[in-house]
Design a protein around this motif. Sequence first.
Motif, PDB file in Angstrom:
ATOM      1  N   UNK A 102       0.844  -1.199   0.000  1.00  0.00           N
ATOM      2  CA  UNK A 102       0.000   0.000   0.000  1.00  0.00           C
ATOM      3  C   UNK A 102       0.875   1.243   0.000  1.00  0.00           C
ATOM      4  N   UNK A 103       0.540   2.202  -0.884  1.00  0.00           N
ATOM      5  CA  UNK A 103       1.349   3.421  -0.993  1.00  0.00           C
ATOM      6  C   UNK A 103       1.106   4.313   0.216  1.00  0.00           C
ATOM      7  N   UNK A 104       2.215   4.761   0.806  1.00  0.00           N
ATOM      8  CA  UNK A 104       2.107   5.605   1.994  1.00  0.00           C
ATOM      9  C   UNK A 104       1.696   7.010   1.592  1.00  0.00           C
ATOM     10  N   UNK A 105       0.703   7.550   2.320  1.00  0.00           N
ATOM     11  CA  UNK A 105       0.228   8.895   2.036  1.00  0.00           C
ATOM     12  C   UNK A 105       1.072   9.931   2.773  1.00  0.00           C
ATOM     13  N   UNK A 106       1.307  11.069   2.119  1.00  0.00           N
ATOM     14  CA  UNK A 106       2.061  12.161   2.736  1.00  0.00           C
ATOM     15  C   UNK A 106       1.156  13.380   2.841  1.00  0.00           C
ATOM     16  N   UNK A 107       1.371  14.168   3.886  1.00  0.00           N
ATOM     17  CA  UNK A 107       0.534  15.333   4.127  1.00  0.00           C
ATOM     18  C   UNK A 107       0.937  16.479   3.213  1.00  0.00           C
ATOM     19  N   UNK A 108      -0.059  17.102   2.616  1.00  0.00           N
ATOM     20  CA  UNK A 108       0.218  18.269   1.771  1.00  0.00           C
ATOM     21  C   UNK A 108       0.780  19.405   2.601  1.00  0.00           C
ATOM     22  N   UNK A 109       0.258  19.561   3.827  1.00  0.00           N
ATOM     23  CA  UNK A 109       0.772  20.614   4.700  1.00  0.00           C
ATOM     24  C   UNK A 109       2.246  20.387   5.016  1.00  0.00           C
ATOM     25  N   UNK A 110       2.620  19.147   5.282  1.00  0.00           N
ATOM     26  CA  UNK A 110       4.023  18.857   5.587  1.00  0.00           C
ATOM     27  C   UNK A 110       4.913  19.149   4.384  1.00  0.00           C
ATOM     28  N   UNK A 111       4.439  18.784   3.204  1.00  0.00           N
ATOM     29  CA  UNK A 111       5.266  19.048   2.012  1.00  0.00           C
ATOM     30  C   UNK A 111       5.388  20.543   1.744  1.00  0.00           C
ATOM     31  N   UNK A 112       4.269  21.272   1.859  1.00  0.00           N
ATOM     32  CA  UNK A 112       4.338  22.719   1.633  1.00  0.00           C
ATOM     33  C   UNK A 112       5.221  23.387   2.685  1.00  0.00           C
ATOM     34  N   UNK A 113       5.071  22.948   3.948  1.00  0.00           N
ATOM     35  CA  UNK A 113       5.910  23.515   5.009  1.00  0.00           C
ATOM     36  C   UNK A 113       7.380  23.212   4.764  1.00  0.00           C
ATOM     37  N   UNK A 114       7.682  22.019   4.295  1.00  0.00           N
ATOM     38  CA  UNK A 114       9.068  21.680   3.994  1.00  0.00           C
ATOM     39  C   UNK A 114       9.638  22.550   2.896  1.00  0.00           C
ATOM     40  N   UNK A 115       8.823  22.774   1.841  1.00  0.00           N
ATOM     41  CA  UNK A 115       9.291  23.645   0.752  1.00  0.00           C
ATOM     42  C   UNK A 115       9.518  25.060   1.263  1.00  0.00           C
ATOM     43  N   UNK A 116       8.556  25.552   2.072  1.00  0.00           N
ATOM     44  CA  UNK A 116       8.715  26.908   2.623  1.00  0.00           C
ATOM     45  C   UNK A 116       9.939  26.985   3.518  1.00  0.00           C
ATOM     46  N   UNK A 117      10.141  25.971   4.338  1.00  0.00           N
ATOM     47  CA  UNK A 117      11.287  25.967   5.245  1.00  0.00           C
ATOM     48  C   UNK A 117      12.599  25.984   4.470  1.00  0.00           C
ATOM     49  N   UNK A 118      12.693  25.113   3.470  1.00  0.00           N
ATOM     50  CA  UNK A 118      13.936  25.068   2.689  1.00  0.00           C
ATOM     51  C   UNK A 118      14.160  26.376   1.939  1.00  0.00           C
ATOM     52  N   UNK A 142       7.196  32.035  12.854  1.00  0.00           N
ATOM     53  CA  UNK A 142       5.879  32.681  12.874  1.00  0.00           C
ATOM     54  C   UNK A 142       5.205  32.627  11.514  1.00  0.00           C
ATOM     55  N   UNK A 143       6.007  32.901  10.460  1.00  0.00           N
ATOM     56  CA  UNK A 143       5.434  32.852   9.116  1.00  0.00           C
ATOM     57  C   UNK A 143       4.952  31.446   8.766  1.00  0.00           C
ATOM     58  N   UNK A 144       5.737  30.436   9.168  1.00  0.00           N
ATOM     59  CA  UNK A 144       5.336  29.062   8.888  1.00  0.00           C
ATOM     60  C   UNK A 144       4.058  28.696   9.640  1.00  0.00           C
ATOM     61  N   UNK A 145       3.965  29.133  10.904  1.00  0.00           N
ATOM     62  CA  UNK A 145       2.759  28.842  11.684  1.00  0.00           C
ATOM     63  C   UNK A 145       1.537  29.502  11.062  1.00  0.00           C
ATOM     64  N   UNK A 146       1.664  30.793  10.725  1.00  0.00           N
ATOM     65  CA  UNK A 146       0.534  31.507  10.127  1.00  0.00           C
ATOM     66  C   UNK A 146       0.171  30.903   8.774  1.00  0.00           C
TER      67      UNK A 146
END
Length: 531
Positions: free
Chosen positions: A1-17, A165-169
């Motif tokens: 079964x393919x593991x699902x990933x959170x869109x929020x986690x991926x977007x946050x990771x992109x923003x963080x990087x 703060x920006x990531x949280x908002x």
Amino acid sequence: MKRRSSLLARVSGVILLTTAGIGGGAMLLSEHIVEGQRHQDLLRRAELVAATQADALSGPVWELDNRSAQRMIEALTGRDTAIRSIAVFETDRNDPLARTTSRNSPSVDEAGLVTVERPILLHGREGRVQTVGSLRIVYSAAEVRQATLDALIPVAGLLLLSLLGAMAVLGLTLNRMVLRPLRRLTQLASALAHGDYSARIDARRSDEIGVLADGFNRMAETVQDHTGMLENRVRERTEALAATNRAIMDSINYAQLIQSAILPGADTLSAGLTDHFVLWRPRDVVSGDFYVCRETADGFVIAVADCTGHGVPGAFMTMTASAILNNVLDLLGAEDPAAVLAAVDRKVRAALHQETEARGGTECFDNGLDLGICHIRPAEGRLVFAGARIPLLIVADGGVTELRGDRRSLGYRPAATRPAEENAGSNGSGEPFTNHSIALRPGQTFLMGTDGLADQNGGEQGHRFGRVRLCELLSQGGDGPLDRLKSNLECSLDRFQADREQRDDITLFGFRVRLRDAVAGSSTGTDRQAA
């Protein structure tokens, strides 16, 4: 079964990087700018200190007062911790007049040192200026690096807090405006896939999510409309099919009543038989088997027939064959069962137009029946049997005797029109059938049946019930009451068949003849004399 990933986690990771990369670049650029400014400040301060100290050293150098010069540069080194070393030179001399080195200054490489040289000028009374020496001050740039770091640490902390703060908002905003509607849309899509066609989502938003929600609602409405229409059509077709099936089953059930009407009743069977039973099991509602029991001038006749096919086609054949058999018995009587078989053979073939191969050779219509006939003459104490592929079983004295019928069926196309493989083992030469005469005596049980019982498959291996098994059951219970024998046969068949489907129509007719007193006494005397 393919593991699902959170869109929020991926977007946050992109923003963080992305933010970390931009912040790191900004920090490096700021460091370069701040360090350059601090370095310029250090140079200006070094120039100013060197100029001031050179003016102060003009007197001691002119007087060659190295002690005063030494005290002055040591005092300067003590006041300014950035100074690494100071040297005072006289004009035209390589050896310094005075020199000092800071002991607390950390060791740095040559790239981290700033050297400033200033001439030591002596101003005379007449306005003359004379160069009496030079002052060389070596400054350490370590404080520049430290000052740069001290200036950038608060900036880095502020940048980190801003990033968090920006990531949280952004995460909260993304979850509220995008992810939560998408999760709701996913749940409704799953409900729609499981048959809940009333699933709808709020589509009052004017952005892309609102457009997507509106499209989903339109799709759900279309699916609901089409599904309702299909369900109505299926319901209508099902009701129509059910009505048609009821009509067909009503017709078949009525046909079963008509077919049962041509079978002899209990009164007819009991008239000339001491005891009897009939095991009659159609594979479908109506059967391709039938049996006959009717009185004749000198006794009565019993016949069992197995027509081609089963169900409705077989039932049509039974009606035809039964009518032909009764017609032949009316015309010829039952004294000669073999002649009755031959007449039925001709009439069935003529009724079904199977005399020639004019209807397409091997592909033409080809039907018939197997038939066994017993003519019983109670007054004479005899039974005459003739069979077309149907045997007569006689149970007496705990044993079973089988009188085989002729290896020839009735009504089928002539042998000359059949393929060779159909003629193999078949008596199709038109030879007459054989009569078998049997003396009646008390205790005899006679049975005639079709091949449906013996051919029924069952058991663990799916083998046939077989004639051997049937004969064993008959030898065990053939001397007892026939209703009990029928019950034993039915129970054995049911256990053997289990949950397998019935292969063919099953008919087994068992009977005992009611002998006249004179015949019974004669048979007993004959048996006693023979004994």
